[in-house]
Design an enzyme around this catalytic site. Structure first.
Site, PDB file in Angstrom:
ATOM      1  N   SER A  67      26.321  53.180   3.260  1.00 45.44           N
ATOM      2  CA  SER A  67      27.035  54.183   4.055  1.00 45.44           C
ATOM      3  C   SER A  67      28.484  53.849   4.348  1.00 45.44           C
ATOM      4  CB  SER A  67      26.311  54.418   5.381  1.00 45.44           C
ATOM      5  OG  SER A  67      25.130  55.103   5.121  1.00 45.44           O
ATOM      6  N   LYS A  70      30.834  56.301   3.050  1.00 50.84           N
ATOM      7  CA  LYS A  70      31.088  57.584   3.725  1.00 50.84           C
ATOM      8  C   LYS A  70      32.511  57.667   4.284  1.00 50.84           C
ATOM      9  CE  LYS A  70      26.180  58.227   4.455  1.00 50.84           C
ATOM     10  NZ  LYS A  70      24.982  57.872   5.176  1.00 50.84           N
ATOM     11  N   TYR A 192      25.932  61.861  -4.011  1.00 54.23           N
ATOM     12  CA  TYR A 192      25.835  61.118  -2.730  1.00 54.23           C
ATOM     13  C   TYR A 192      25.232  59.731  -2.968  1.00 54.23           C
ATOM     14  CZ  TYR A 192      23.635  59.621   1.627  1.00 54.23           C
ATOM     15  OH  TYR A 192      23.210  58.861   2.691  1.00 54.23           O
ATOM     16  N   TYR A 241      26.253  54.709  13.807  1.00 51.86           N
ATOM     17  CA  TYR A 241      25.175  55.653  14.127  1.00 51.86           C
ATOM     18  C   TYR A 241      24.840  55.628  15.611  1.00 51.86           C
ATOM     19  CZ  TYR A 241      24.174  52.911   9.848  1.00 51.86           C
ATOM     20  OH  TYR A 241      24.248  52.110   8.746  1.00 51.86           O
ATOM     21  N   VAL A 259      23.358  50.290   5.355  1.00 53.63           N
ATOM     22  CA  VAL A 259      22.071  49.588   5.397  1.00 53.63           C
ATOM     23  C   VAL A 259      21.972  48.455   4.363  1.00 53.63           C
ATOM     24  CG1 VAL A 259      20.735  51.452   6.451  1.00 53.63           C
ATOM     25  CG2 VAL A 259      20.951  51.346   3.957  1.00 53.63           C
TER      26      VAL A 259
HETATM   27  O1  DON Z   1      20.917  57.630   2.253  1.00 52.08           O
HETATM   28  C1  DON Z   1      20.486  56.658   2.857  1.00 52.08           C
HETATM   29  O2  DON Z   1      19.684  56.733   3.785  1.00 52.08           O
HETATM   30  C2  DON Z   1      21.027  55.309   2.454  1.00 52.08           C
HETATM   31  N1  DON Z   1      21.336  55.304   1.058  1.00 52.08           N
HETATM   32  C3  DON Z   1      22.287  55.003   3.217  1.00 52.08           C
HETATM   33  C4  DON Z   1      22.028  54.848   4.675  1.00 52.08           C
HETATM   34  C5  DON Z   1      23.034  54.025   5.378  1.00 52.08           C
HETATM   35  O3  DON Z   1      23.617  53.090   4.881  1.00 52.08           O
HETATM   36  C6  DON Z   1      23.226  54.327   6.793  1.00 52.08           C
HETATM   37  N2  DON Z   1      23.817  55.602   6.985  1.00 52.08           N
HETATM   38  N3  DON Z   1      24.511  56.199   7.621  1.00 52.08           N
END
Ligand code: DON
Length: 310
Positions: A67, A70, A192, A241, A259
């Site tokens: 993430s 993003k 994505y 988050y 993550v």
């Molecule tokens: O799409 C997902 O849930 C993971 N590939 C990425 C999640 C992550 O790193 C935290 N997200 N905001």
């Protein structure tokens, strides 16, 4: 100003204290490709605005930035599409987990912010509709920003995300049902997931984050100071988050986590910091990574280089 050796000593100390937290967290296991990452890794890179770089630990080992991508998607969307992106996504903290469906249903398909999954899916959707080669452009942008041609999409992670991405698929279809997705959901999700699968080291990520430290006009993403300040504001409020408040209290820097265990944190005007340690806390943030940033802002580097809370 501290001498190089003094900064290096502080980083060693930070790593020594933070690294053992690897044992207390849990590596992301929602996809097999991440579940097998060794939990004992720890790396940190601090890249100062004047170009000096300080690294400790496994700072040259590529990891899945997840993430953290993003932030780059948002920056590019603001630059290439403009403020109009905010018609499709909000900029308020969500207070819910990054993959929660609940708010999306309650708020008529307008995700709270671009850093939770549905918000990021909408941003990517807007980008691929205007720029069909977006995924290539993103990878090239990351290579340019980090000065590293080795930045790649990790195919195994990407495939794993696609195979196990039912919750993201549910979000994309809900967005479509609410009229906030233009491309076919699987096309948007493919793009994505690519962003999530970018593999970069702490050194590469800290370098890539330099465009958020200060607008020099040299960076291809953001030339506008005002825009940089706005992106940092969204990072501050939404970057970790539903742990954004706790992180603000403990560290107080604009940041974005993933993550994969990576966190990109910015000290405006001073430096870009990338830290990586894959063992996560219950909210999906790197345990040792957050601890390292907390120690760093409380350290002597803070007084010498202005890393104080701002
Ligand atoms: O799409 C997902 O849930 C993971 N590939 C990425 C999640 C992550 O790193 C935290 N997200 N905001």
């Amino acid at each position: 100003m501290l001498e190089r050796a003094e900064i290096e000593a502080i980083l060693d100390e930070v790593a020594t204290v933070a690294r053992p937290l690897c044992r207390e967290g849990k590596v992301a296991d929602y996809i097999p490709a991440l579940a097998k990452v060794p939990s004992d890794r720890f790396g940190l890179c601090l890249h100062l605005a004047d170009g000096q770089e300080f690294c400790v630990g496994d700072c040259d080992e590529p990891f899945s930035i997840q993430s953290v991508s993003k932030v780059f998607n948002l920056a590019i969307a603001l630059e290439w599409i403009g403020e109009e992106i905010w018609k499709r996504v909000g900029r308020e903290p969500s207070g819910t987990s990054f993959n929660s469906l609940i708010l999306l249903e309650q708020e008529q398909g307008i995700p709270r912010n671009p850093f939770i999954n549905p918000g990021a899916i909408v941003v990517v959707d807007a980008l691929i509709n205007r720029f069909p080669l977006y995924t290539q452009q993103l990878r090239n942008m990351m290579r340019t920003l980090s000065g590293n041609d080795q930045v790649v999409y990790d195919r195994e992670v990407w495939r794993s995300e696609r195979e196990h991405g039912d919750l993201n698929r549910a979000m994309a279809w809900l967005l479509k049902a609410k009229g906030n997705l233009v491309a076919p959901p699987d096309d948007t999700l493919d793009a994505y997931f690519r962003g999530c699968s970018l593999a970069m080291s702490c050194r590469a990520l800290a370098r890539a984050g330099r465009f958020l430290v200060q607008g020099s006009g040299d960076w291809p993403v953001i030339r506008n100071q005002d825009r940089r300040r706005r992106i940092l504001s969204v990072m501050r409020l939404c970057g970790l988050y539903d742990a954004a408040g706790d992180f603000a209290y403990r560290v107080g820097l604009p940041a974005k986590s993933g993550v994969g265990g990576g966190i990109l944190a910015i000290v405006p005007g001073v430096c870009s910091i990338a830290v990586w340690s894959p063992a996560l806390d219950a909210k999906g943030n790197s345990l040792a990574g957050v601890k390292a940033l907390e120690l760093l802002v409380a350290s002597q580097i803070s007084s010498g280089h202005g890393l104080e809370r701002r």
